[in-house]
Design a protein around this motif. Structure first.
Motif, PDB file in Angstrom:
ATOM      1  N   ALA A   8       0.625  -1.345  -0.139  1.00 57.47           N
ATOM      2  CA  ALA A   8       0.008   0.527  -0.076  1.00 57.47           C
ATOM      3  C   ALA A   8       1.004   1.459   0.104  1.00 57.47           C
ATOM      4  O   ALA A   8       1.944   1.015   0.381  1.00 57.47           O
ATOM      5  CB  ALA A   8      -1.137  -0.011   1.623  1.00 57.47           C
ATOM      6  N   LYS A   9       0.218   1.989  -0.361  1.00 52.49           N
ATOM      7  CA  LYS A   9       0.981   3.525  -0.564  1.00 52.49           C
ATOM      8  C   LYS A   9       1.415   3.824   0.831  1.00 52.49           C
ATOM      9  O   LYS A   9       2.492   4.910   0.823  1.00 52.49           O
ATOM     10  CB  LYS A   9       0.333   4.910  -1.430  1.00 52.49           C
ATOM     11  N   ASP A  10       1.435   3.908   2.085  1.00 53.29           N
ATOM     12  CA  ASP A  10       1.580   4.704   3.058  1.00 53.29           C
ATOM     13  C   ASP A  10       2.695   3.612   3.971  1.00 53.29           C
ATOM     14  O   ASP A  10       2.327   3.570   4.674  1.00 53.29           O
ATOM     15  CB  ASP A  10      -0.196   5.189   3.485  1.00 53.29           C
ATOM     16  N   LYS A  11       1.955   2.345   3.071  1.00 56.06           N
ATOM     17  CA  LYS A  11       3.294   0.860   3.975  1.00 56.06           C
ATOM     18  C   LYS A  11       4.894   1.277   3.367  1.00 56.06           C
ATOM     19  O   LYS A  11       4.520   1.073   1.874  1.00 56.06           O
ATOM     20  CB  LYS A  11       2.991  -0.451   3.709  1.00 56.06           C
ATOM     21  N   PRO A  12       5.601   0.370   4.203  1.00 59.96           N
ATOM     22  CA  PRO A  12       7.063   0.098   3.699  1.00 59.96           C
ATOM     23  C   PRO A  12       7.464  -0.890   1.847  1.00 59.96           C
ATOM     24  O   PRO A  12       6.155  -1.720   2.322  1.00 59.96           O
ATOM     25  CB  PRO A  12       8.306   0.030   4.160  1.00 59.96           C
ATOM     26  N   PRO A  13       8.314  -0.665   1.111  1.00 56.21           N
ATOM     27  CA  PRO A  13       8.176  -2.340   0.278  1.00 56.21           C
ATOM     28  C   PRO A  13       8.680  -3.185   1.354  1.00 56.21           C
ATOM     29  O   PRO A  13       8.657  -3.243   2.213  1.00 56.21           O
ATOM     30  CB  PRO A  13       9.316  -1.823  -0.424  1.00 56.21           C
ATOM     31  N   ARG A  14       8.095  -4.041   0.595  1.00 57.54           N
ATOM     32  CA  ARG A  14       8.580  -5.793   1.441  1.00 57.54           C
ATOM     33  C   ARG A  14       9.630  -6.575  -0.031  1.00 57.54           C
ATOM     34  O   ARG A  14       8.715  -6.661  -0.710  1.00 57.54           O
ATOM     35  CB  ARG A  14       7.545  -6.170   2.476  1.00 57.54           C
ATOM     36  N   LEU A  15      10.135  -8.122   0.450  1.00 56.30           N
ATOM     37  CA  LEU A  15      10.859  -8.823  -0.413  1.00 56.30           C
ATOM     38  C   LEU A  15       9.327 -10.003  -0.357  1.00 56.30           C
ATOM     39  O   LEU A  15       9.064 -10.615   0.446  1.00 56.30           O
ATOM     40  CB  LEU A  15      11.810  -9.430  -0.320  1.00 56.30           C
ATOM     41  N   ASP A  16       8.551  -9.795  -1.999  1.00 51.73           N
ATOM     42  CA  ASP A  16       8.079 -11.621  -1.459  1.00 51.73           C
ATOM     43  C   ASP A  16       8.131 -11.783  -2.601  1.00 51.73           C
ATOM     44  O   ASP A  16       8.907 -12.144  -3.521  1.00 51.73           O
ATOM     45  CB  ASP A  16       6.195 -10.657  -2.392  1.00 51.73           C
ATOM     46  N   SER A  17       8.353 -12.907  -1.891  1.00 53.62           N
ATOM     47  CA  SER A  17       9.880 -14.302  -2.531  1.00 53.62           C
ATOM     48  C   SER A  17       8.494 -14.921  -3.079  1.00 53.62           C
ATOM     49  O   SER A  17       8.687 -15.853  -3.955  1.00 53.62           O
ATOM     50  CB  SER A  17       9.763 -14.953  -1.357  1.00 53.62           C
ATOM     51  N   ARG A  40      16.647   8.407  -6.408  1.00 55.20           N
ATOM     52  CA  ARG A  40      16.127   8.690  -5.180  1.00 55.20           C
ATOM     53  C   ARG A  40      14.838   9.643  -4.994  1.00 55.20           C
ATOM     54  O   ARG A  40      13.992   9.638  -5.922  1.00 55.20           O
ATOM     55  CB  ARG A  40      17.000  10.516  -4.553  1.00 55.20           C
ATOM     56  N   GLY A  41      13.905   9.043  -4.222  1.00 55.38           N
ATOM     57  CA  GLY A  41      12.342  10.088  -4.103  1.00 55.38           C
ATOM     58  C   GLY A  41      11.715   9.039  -4.307  1.00 55.38           C
ATOM     59  O   GLY A  41      10.472   9.849  -4.636  1.00 55.38           O
ATOM     60  N   GLU A  42      11.954   7.766  -5.604  1.00 50.55           N
ATOM     61  CA  GLU A  42      10.590   6.808  -6.337  1.00 50.55           C
ATOM     62  C   GLU A  42       9.790   6.535  -5.270  1.00 50.55           C
ATOM     63  O   GLU A  42       8.567   6.454  -5.855  1.00 50.55           O
ATOM     64  CB  GLU A  42      11.920   6.108  -7.187  1.00 50.55           C
ATOM     65  N   LEU A  43       9.653   6.134  -3.997  1.00 49.51           N
ATOM     66  CA  LEU A  43       8.895   5.678  -3.330  1.00 49.51           C
ATOM     67  C   LEU A  43       7.512   6.519  -3.127  1.00 49.51           C
ATOM     68  O   LEU A  43       6.738   6.975  -2.411  1.00 49.51           O
ATOM     69  CB  LEU A  43       9.152   5.193  -2.103  1.00 49.51           C
ATOM     70  N   THR A  44       7.675   8.272  -3.481  1.00 48.21           N
ATOM     71  CA  THR A  44       6.530   8.721  -3.211  1.00 48.21           C
ATOM     72  C   THR A  44       6.398   9.677  -4.625  1.00 48.21           C
ATOM     73  O   THR A  44       5.361  10.437  -4.757  1.00 48.21           O
ATOM     74  CB  THR A  44       7.701  10.450  -1.974  1.00 48.21           C
ATOM     75  N   TRP A  45       7.260   9.257  -5.535  1.00 44.16           N
ATOM     76  CA  TRP A  45       6.502   9.605  -7.192  1.00 44.16           C
ATOM     77  C   TRP A  45       4.932   9.063  -7.042  1.00 44.16           C
ATOM     78  O   TRP A  45       3.977   8.310  -6.836  1.00 44.16           O
ATOM     79  CB  TRP A  45       6.616   9.234  -8.254  1.00 44.16           C
TER      80      TRP A  45
END
Length: 327
Positions: A8-17, A40-45
Motif C-alpha cells: 500500500a502507498k502508506d506502507k514500506p516495500p517488502r520482499l515477496d518470495s 532517490r525519491g521514487e517511493l513518493t512519486w
C-alpha cells in the motif's frame, strides 16, 4: 518469483518470495531481469502507485525470454538479446526476477558494459538527454572532439548542479560531447571525478556560491542552459545564473515557483518535465558508450534481499552515480 512489492502507498516495500510471474502480452517482451537501479525519491512519486501492486525500479537490464505474440516480423529484438530500458512509471517496475518491456522502450545493452553498469544508464541518461537536446535545444551533434574544440563560434555554456549524481553525470558527459562549455557543481570529494567526465570547471558548492560566482563576471560566466538536479535553494540560485533568453531546466522540482523576484535576466524560461522512455534515444546513448565517449557510474551493488540497505543508500543523497539491485 522474487520481487520487491509495495502492499500500500502508506506502507514500506517488502520482499515477496512468491510473487506471480508476469504473463506474456501481445505487445510486451518478457525479460529476465539481471539488474535494476533505484532513484532517490521514487517511493513518493505518484505514477508508480497506479498498479494494484506497485514494484519499484524503472531501469531494466536483462535478456529477452519471450517475444510479444504480436511482435512485427522481423522483430528488432530476438530471444536472448541483452537489452536495457527505462520502462513506463505507470506500470510495475523491475525489482523482480522477470519483467515486461515494450519495444519502443528498449535498446540493445552496450557490449562493453555489465548488466549492473547498464542498469545505471537509462533513466539518468534519458533525463539528461531530454533536458539538453529536447527542452534545452542543444544540438545533439557528436562530431569528433577535435572538430568541436576548433569550433569556438557560438559555443553554448551549460551549468549542471549535483554533477556527480545520477542525472548530473550524464548532463556533464552529453553536454561535453555535444561541444558545450560545461561547468558542474559537486562536493569536495567529487571535484576530480566530475572533471574526468568532461567538465571544463567544477565548483565545490561547500566553498563557492554559484550565483555569486556568476555575478563576479556575468558577461563570461552566465549560462545558456542550467540543468538543476537539486531543487530548493540551489534552484533559486540557478535562475540567477542563466543569461538573457536562457533556460533553467529542473529534474528535481518545478522551477517556476522557485524563480526569485530579482536578479533574473530578461526572457529566462523555466522548464519542468518528466522523463519519457525512448529506445531510439537510448540507442544513440549506447553508441556513445561503445565508442568510449560516455560511461555509467555504479555507486554500490546490492542483492535483492538487501533492498533496505540499497534504499537507505539512495535516500542518503550522497551516492556517486546509481545504486543497483542485482537479481
Amino acid at each position: 518469483m522474487r520481487a520487491i512489492t509495495r502492499p500500500a502507498k502508506d506502507k514500506p516495500p517488502r520482499l515477496d518470495s512468491s510473487h506471480p510471474v508476469p504473463q506474456p502480452s501481445p505487445t510486451a517482451y518478457l525479460v529476465s531481469t539481471k539488474a535494476t537501479a533505484l532513484t532517490r525519491g521514487e517511493l513518493t512519486w505518484p505514477e508508480p502507485l497506479e498498479p494494484e501492486i506497485p514494484i519499484p525500479g524503472y531501469d531494466l537490464a536483462g535478456y529477452i525470454q519471450q517475444l510479444p505474440s504480436e511482435s512485427p516480423t522481423p522483430s528488432r529484438f530476438k530471444t536472448n538479446d541483452e537489452i536495457y530500458a527505462l520502462t513506463a512509471f505507470h506500470r510495475q517496475g523491475n525489482a523482480r526476477e522477470v519483467s515486461l518491456a515494450l519495444e519502443e522502450e528498449m535498446a540493445l545493452k552496450p557490449r562493453n558494459m555489465s548488466f549492473e553498469e547498464a542498469a545505471t544508464v537509462p533513466l539518468s541518461a534519458l533525463s539528461a538527454w531530454q533536458a539538453l537536446f529536447v527542452h534545452g535545444k542543444l544540438e545533439a551533434n557528436f562530431t569528433d572532439r577535435e572538430t568541436l574544440e576548433r569550433s569556438t563560434m557560438g559555443k553554448r555554456r551549460v551549468l549542471v548542479t549535483a554533477a556527480s549524481g545520477g542525472v548530473g553525470i550524464w548532463g556533464v558527459q552529453l553536454a561535453h560531447q555535444a561541444g558545450a562549455q560545461v561547468v558542474g557543481t559537486s562536493g569536495p570529494t567529487n571535484v576530480d571525478f566530475v572533471k574526468s567526465l568532461g567538465a571544463d570547471m567544477v565548483l565545490d558548492y561547500t566553498k563557492t556560491d554559484i550565483a555569486d560566482w556568476v555575478n563576479e563576471d556575468r558577461e563570461s560566466r552566465c549560462f545558456d542552459i542550467v540543468l538543476d538536479c537539486v531543487g530548493g535553494e540551489t534552484l533559486v540560485s540557478a535562475w540567477k545564473c542563466a543569461r538573457k533568453g536562457g533556460t533553467v531546466i529542473s529534474v528535481a522540482e518545478p522551477p517556476v515557483p522557485k524563480k526569485p523576484a530579482t536578479g533574473v535576466e530578461e526572457g529566462v524560461e523555466g522548464v519542468w518535465f518528466i522523463v519519457s522512455p525512448n529506445g531510439a534515444q537510448l540507442a544513440r546513448i549506447t553508441q556513445l558508450i561503445e565508442e568510449g565517449r560516455c560511461k555509467g557510474c555504479v555507486d554500490n551493488v546490492y542483492k535483492l534481499e538487501q533492498w533496505e540497505e540499497a534504499f537507505d543508500r539512495v535516500e542518503g543523497g550522497h551516492a556517486r552515480g546509481k545504486v543497483v539491485l542485482q537479481l
